[in-house]
Design a protein around this motif. Structure first.
Motif, PDB file in Angstrom:
ATOM      1  N   MET A  74     -66.894 -34.429  26.873  1.00 18.44           N
ATOM      2  CA  MET A  74     -68.104 -33.594  26.830  1.00 18.44           C
ATOM      3  C   MET A  74     -69.337 -34.441  26.482  1.00 18.44           C
ATOM      4  O   MET A  74     -70.385 -34.324  27.115  1.00 18.44           O
ATOM      5  CB  MET A  74     -67.916 -32.489  25.785  1.00 18.44           C
ATOM      6  N   LEU A  80     -72.597 -35.125  28.727  1.00 16.07           N
ATOM      7  CA  LEU A  80     -73.963 -34.844  28.284  1.00 16.07           C
ATOM      8  C   LEU A  80     -74.858 -36.068  28.439  1.00 16.07           C
ATOM      9  O   LEU A  80     -75.988 -35.994  28.917  1.00 16.07           O
ATOM     10  CB  LEU A  80     -73.959 -34.416  26.816  1.00 16.07           C
ATOM     11  N   LEU A 140     -73.000 -26.100  29.592  1.00 19.44           N
ATOM     12  CA  LEU A 140     -72.301 -25.969  28.303  1.00 19.44           C
ATOM     13  C   LEU A 140     -71.782 -24.538  28.126  1.00 19.44           C
ATOM     14  O   LEU A 140     -70.653 -24.322  27.675  1.00 19.44           O
ATOM     15  CB  LEU A 140     -73.241 -26.317  27.152  1.00 19.44           C
ATOM     16  N   TYR A 194     -67.937 -22.956  27.686  1.00 16.50           N
ATOM     17  CA  TYR A 194     -67.611 -22.163  26.503  1.00 16.50           C
ATOM     18  C   TYR A 194     -67.013 -20.813  26.895  1.00 16.50           C
ATOM     19  O   TYR A 194     -66.016 -20.362  26.332  1.00 16.50           O
ATOM     20  CB  TYR A 194     -68.885 -21.959  25.665  1.00 16.50           C
TER      21      TYR A 194
END
Lengths: 736, 325
Positions: B1, B5, B313, B317
């Motif tokens: 992750m 990013l 993101l 989630y």
């Protein structure tokens, strides 16, 4: 169903709980709404209720001011604030016409001496080579309270030497706990004149004034040199001697001009010559202040009737009465409070209103004390009576709203570029072409269609109210109009066609080439008007003479570029007076002011040796028959030469609420609010009457909502009573 | 992750630079520094010397991208683009062309913009979802047709009409709220309620129809049939089953907008006199204040990119099947 989506289901649960709480709150809100309907305050009041009966003037501004520095500001919208905060040596009389100057900070009008080539005084203005103005100022005038002037017990400035760390603690002017004042002296006027030359200030009139004020260009050169040496050190203008403006004693100073320029007197009524304390420059030059918007651009310091207490150019400019304001009385002749001390209004609040519709409606609701009339609200406000005169519509008149009409000291016109081979030059044929066009293009029609009649047809370069301008039935342009049976009438189209034939374009055909005459009109694009209709109108006007018109509409900047380079043929432009002297209009046609050759304001580049000679004499002569004769000659010359199609002098319509007193339309007086008065009690009552709450729409909304709920309930019942549908899986038949 | 990013942020840098270059090119194509100086100095008596003086004082006396007078790398660094862009990249916004601190103005104006944007954003989404669910719940009924026609009408009307109509009815005729203005603190409620409702209403038609399409796709899935078979009411199915599953595509369109809320609304703020960032941008464009225009364009770009990253993101989630790699 994805188990990860449970959080959404949880959110929905929480949402229901929140909504049920909100429902309770909403019921309360509705109750409060109804209960407050009984309260004596309109719901749509945009101001705090504590100010309901305050002696505060409410106004609006559409463009936020870019600066409130008197040496930099040169726009009308900024002048309305600056002129209330700063004062000048002279000002215009509020009531007199033609406009007349009177002392404000000065004891009297300046003593003017004209000097010959040897520097000796002479009474002959025409032979004079230079001049000087001696100005005595009134003692006992003090600046508004300001931290820049705060001094400690030892007499030292409190906030003049802050370290960067200390300066960081101040975010706005109200963060300074101490303020001070001091008496106005002649030094402050001289200091401001020096600021006009400062490269750190960038005054827009430096270029013009360096041609008049002695030594100003030299001072600029010295300041620039100093800035090159120490670019980061703020300039202290007191260190620079300057022969153009000198202090003679504490209350007297002298301005020396390199030419006899009698119109300089009018400049003394403009903010560029307002006094400025040196302490302000010291204060604002401290590190970090600029980044907190603590600068003279946003926090002015003056001696005027009001001081700025809140400057939020995004939303509100608030002014309060200057506690140190000197004694000044309301002039005799005013309907209310004449002879009493001014200002009568305790505070002024100007709100940002970018759009004309809400601004107009708020005026109708009583939330603005004065308003102009936009073209979109004109029909709702004004009607023309049988005599063709404008009147307020009965609805507004019944509310006591007052209308004031005044012709502005400005002119709009269609200019011919004198350098153009077809329409320009002194050639009689070109002159006849210009005259023919002047007859054919009906500017009266333009005024009716595009200005709702708010304009006065121009007969020459001088608007009414300017000294030397002729008015009355005999003051018409004989090349465009003629008198028939006592009435002034536009010359016929046949006469225009005859002139066109004599110019070498019979029926719009160029005899040299045999081709139709094509002309080009340059216009700066203006989003406020319906450009399509305007262009069609212009094309139709030229088509009356079978002339084909090409319209080049560009941005204002491109338009300026074209004027600078002389790349226009015919153009649409205007001029707003700086001061009410004929010189300020006639100089627009003075040869040595030509835009292309000399970079001056004569954008049509008109050249006429006789006119130029007469202009020089006229500009120096005293007001009297000799000057009037000179002006008449000049006007007659340009009427015949027709370098412009004389357009119109704009007429402004201003509305005032019935509780506003002493409002006198005077386009040159920017500080009219200091003469005005209000009746806040009457305003409050009127606001209540004009803004009664309408409750019926709530009932209607409730009813609609109820109907929808009933429908939903009905549908819900229907669905519930429906037999459950059988579920089938593809290819496998029904499950149940 | 984290690597994902980082990669996204690295991708964003050339985008930001390209937008900045484009802003410079477009602005200076339409407005020369002379035009800007003329705008600030006024329209009368402006000499060439005055124009030069203003340009020098504000740093506009240099070439835009390439300085032929300078040598080696100074040809690129001694330019308007380099000098104005470097500070911008580190969020040092400097002074506007009328000498106001832009950072300070942004701080002051962000509040009023958010005061309108956030409630109208939430209201619009909630109402759109509820209406869409009702349309799905009562599909093939007269009620659905009524809602669809209403949505199409709402979509077809210009925002300007809502604003002028809303002001005419609610503020001018019924006198419920002020026509325009703003007051910080609790007093702002009466000023923002009408713009909030109008902003929500103007987006309602399009959003509700879009969400309806999403929910219709869900309603035909097998888990819904199963839920029906279990005897759940239509209401329960719609709000507890269809909504959570249909939320994913809705999130895509919604989260990307969240950072942009800071930028305010140009039209609403202008008409309702709200001193936010939308009217700030309009003023800057009208006054040819390039310093403010490039800051607003830069912030707009950064916030939009931030919105895209946030969307990614949120995806991961909400739907664990999505992996950010």
């Amino acid at each position: 169903m994805y188990c990860q989506g449970c959080w959404i289901a949880a959110c929905v649960d929480k949402g229901y709980a929140f909504l049920s709480k909100l429902r309770e709150q909403f019921i309360w809100l509705i109750l409060i709404f109804f209960l407050s309907a009984c309260h004596h305050q309109p719901h749509n009041n945009p101001y705090p209720s504590r100010d309901d009966k305050a002696n505060v003037y409410y106004g609006a501004f559409s463009t936020p001011p870019k600066t409130l520095d008197p040496a930099k500001s040169y726009t009308v919208n900024e002048a309305q604030f600056i002129s209330l905060i700063y004062e000048t040596p002279l000002e215009y009389h509020y009531l007199k016409r033609p406009w007349a100057l009177k002392p404000l900070l000065a004891e009297g009008l300046p003593q003017i001496r004209y000097l010959d080539a040897q520097g000796l005084p002479t009474l002959d203005r025409l032979k004079a080579k230079s001049s000087e103005y001696i100005i005595h100022i009134r003692p006992g005038i003090y600046y508004q309270p300001h931290p820049a002037l705060a001094r400690d017990t030892q007499g030292q400035l409190v906030y003049a030497h802050l370290s960067p760390a200390q300066a960081q603690h101040y975010h706005q002017i109200s963060d300074f706990t101490q303020t001070g004042t001091r008496e106005l002296t002649a030094d402050d006027f001289v200091y401001e004149i020096k600021r006009l030359a400062s490269p750190q200030v960038q005054s827009p009139i430096y270029g013009l004034m360096s041609g008049h004020i002695m030594d100003l260009a030299h001072l600029r050169a010295r300041l620039e040199m100093q800035m090159q040496k120490n670019p980061k050190t703020p300039l202290d203008l007191r260190d620079y001697s300057f022969s153009g403006a000198e202090v003679l004693d504490r209350y007297t100073y002298r301005i020396r001009l390199s030419d006899p320029y009698p119109q300089f007197m009018y400049w003394l009524a403009m903010s560029f010559f307002a006094p400025y304390p040196w302490e302000a420059d010291r204060f604002y030059s401290q590190p970090g202040f600029a980044h907190q918007n603590i600068s003279i651009d946003w926090v002015p310091i003056g001696t005027g009737p009001y001081q700025l207490s809140q400057n939020n150019p995004n939303a509100l400019l608030q002014l309060i009465k200057n506690p140190n304001f000197h004694r000044e009385k309301l002039p005799q002749g005013l309907a209310h409070y004449a002879g009493e001390e001014l200002p009568k209004i305790q505070g002024l609040e100007f709100y940002s209103e970018k759009e004309s519709i809400p601004r107009w409606n708020k005026f109708l609701q009583g939330y603005y004390d004065q308003s102009g009339i936009g073209s979109d609200s004109f029909d709702a406000a004004i009607a023309y009576n049988a005599q063709g005169l404008p009147e307020l519509k009965p609805k507004l008149r019944d509310q006591g709203i007052k209308l004031q009409i005044s012709t502005e000291p400005s002119i709009f016109y269609l200019g011919f570029n004198w350098q153009d081979p077809i329409v320009g030059g002194a050639d009689p044929k070109a002159q006849k072409l210009r005259q023919a066009l002047s007859i054919a293009i009906d500017m009266q029609e333009y005024i009716q269609i595009f200005l709702n009649g708010r304009g006065q047809l121009a007969q020459g370069p001088l608007p009414p109210g300017i000294w030397g301008a002729k008015t009355g039935s005999d003051a018409f342009n004989p090349f465009i109009f003629k008198k028939e049976q006592g009435q002034v009438k536009r010359r016929s189209l046949a006469e225009a066609q005859k002139l066109l034939t004599e110019a070498g374009y019979p029926n719009g055909i160029d005899v040299k080439t045999g081709k139709p005459l094509k002309l080009t009109l340059s216009i700066a694009s203006d989003s406020r008007i319906d450009e399509g209709t305007l262009y069609t109108w212009f094309i139709q006007q030229f088509a009356k003479l079978n002339i084909e018109l090409n319209i080049e509409s560009t941005t204002y900047n491109r338009f300026q570029d074209k004027l600078n380079s002389g790349a226009t043929q015919i153009f649409f432009s205007g001029w707003l007076a700086d001061y009410p002297d004929p010189e300020n209009f006639l100089f627009l046609l003075y040869g040595p002011n030509g835009k292309v050759k000399y970079g001056g304001e004569n954008i049509s580049n008109y050249q006429n040796a006789d006119f130029d000679r007469e202009y020089l004499a006229m500009s120096r002569l005293r007001k009297g028959p000799e000057r009037q004769a000179e002006i008449d000659r000049m006007v007659a010359e340009v009427q015949e030469d027709a370098p412009w199609i004389w357009g119109f002098y704009p007429v402004s319509f201003q509305l005032s609420q019935p509780w506003v007193f002493n409002n006198h339309a005077n386009p040159l007086v920017n500080n009219a609010l200091k003469y005005m008065a209000l009746d806040p009690e009457q305003r409050f009552k009127s606001r209540l009457a004009r803004n009664k709450l309408a409750v019926w729409p709530l009932w209607l909304m409730g009813l609609t909502l109820g109907l929808i709920m009933v429908c939903l309930w009905y549908l819900h019942r229907q669905q519930k009573n429906k037999k459950p549908a059988s579920i089938s899986i593809k290819g496998k038949g029904p499950l149940c | 992750m984290l690597i994902y990013l980082l990669r996204k942020i690295l991708y964003a840098i050339p985008v930001i630079l390209a937008v900045n270059v484009l802003t410079f090119m477009l602005f200076f194509k339409l407005n020369s520094p002379d035009d800007m100086a003329r705008m600030q100095l006024g329209q009368k008596y402006i000499t060439t010397e005055a124009l030069m003086g203003w340009k020098k004082a504000h740093g506009y006396d240099k070439p835009v991208f390439y300085n032929t007078q300078a040598s080696s790398w100074h040809a690129f660094t001694d330019t308007l683009f380099f000098e104005k862009s470097v500070k911008l990249l580190i969020f040092d916004f400097g002074l506007s062309d009328s000498n106001r601190d832009i950072g300070q103005d942004l701080k002051t104006r962000m509040g009023p913009s958010l005061a309108v944007a956030i409630p109208s954003f939430i209201l619009s989404i909630v109402l759109s979802i509820v209406i869409a669910l009702f349309m799905v719940l009562y599909r093939n009924t007269g009620f659905e047709k009524f809602l669809i026609v209403s949505c199409i009408i709402l979509m077809s009307i210009s925002t300007l009409f809502y604003i002028i109509g809303g002001q005419f009815l609610v503020a001018k005729t019924w006198h419920w709220v002020p026509l325009s203005g703003y007051m910080p603190g609790w007093g702002q409620f009466k000023f923002i309620i009408l713009p909030v409702v109008i902003a929500a209403l103007s987006g309602l038609g399009a959003n509700a129809r879009w969400y309806r399409a999403i929910f219709l796709e869900e309603i035909n899935k097998e888990y819904v049939q199963l839920a029906k078979a279990k005897g759940l009411s239509g209401f329960q199915i719609a709000f507890y089953h269809v909504l959570p599953n249909g939320a994913l595509p809705i999130l895509t369109g919604v989260v990307v907008l969240i950072p942009s809320l800071f930028m305010g609304s140009l039209l609403l703020e202008s008409f309702f006199g709200i001193p936010g960032l939308g009217s700030y941008t309009i003023d800057a464009i009208l006054q040819q204040d390039f310093a403010i225009v490039r800051v607003m364009v830069y912030l707009g770009t950064v916030l939009y990119l931030l919105g895209l990253i946030l969307t990614d993101l949120t995806y991961s989630y909400v739907d664990p099947r999505v992996r950010l790699e």
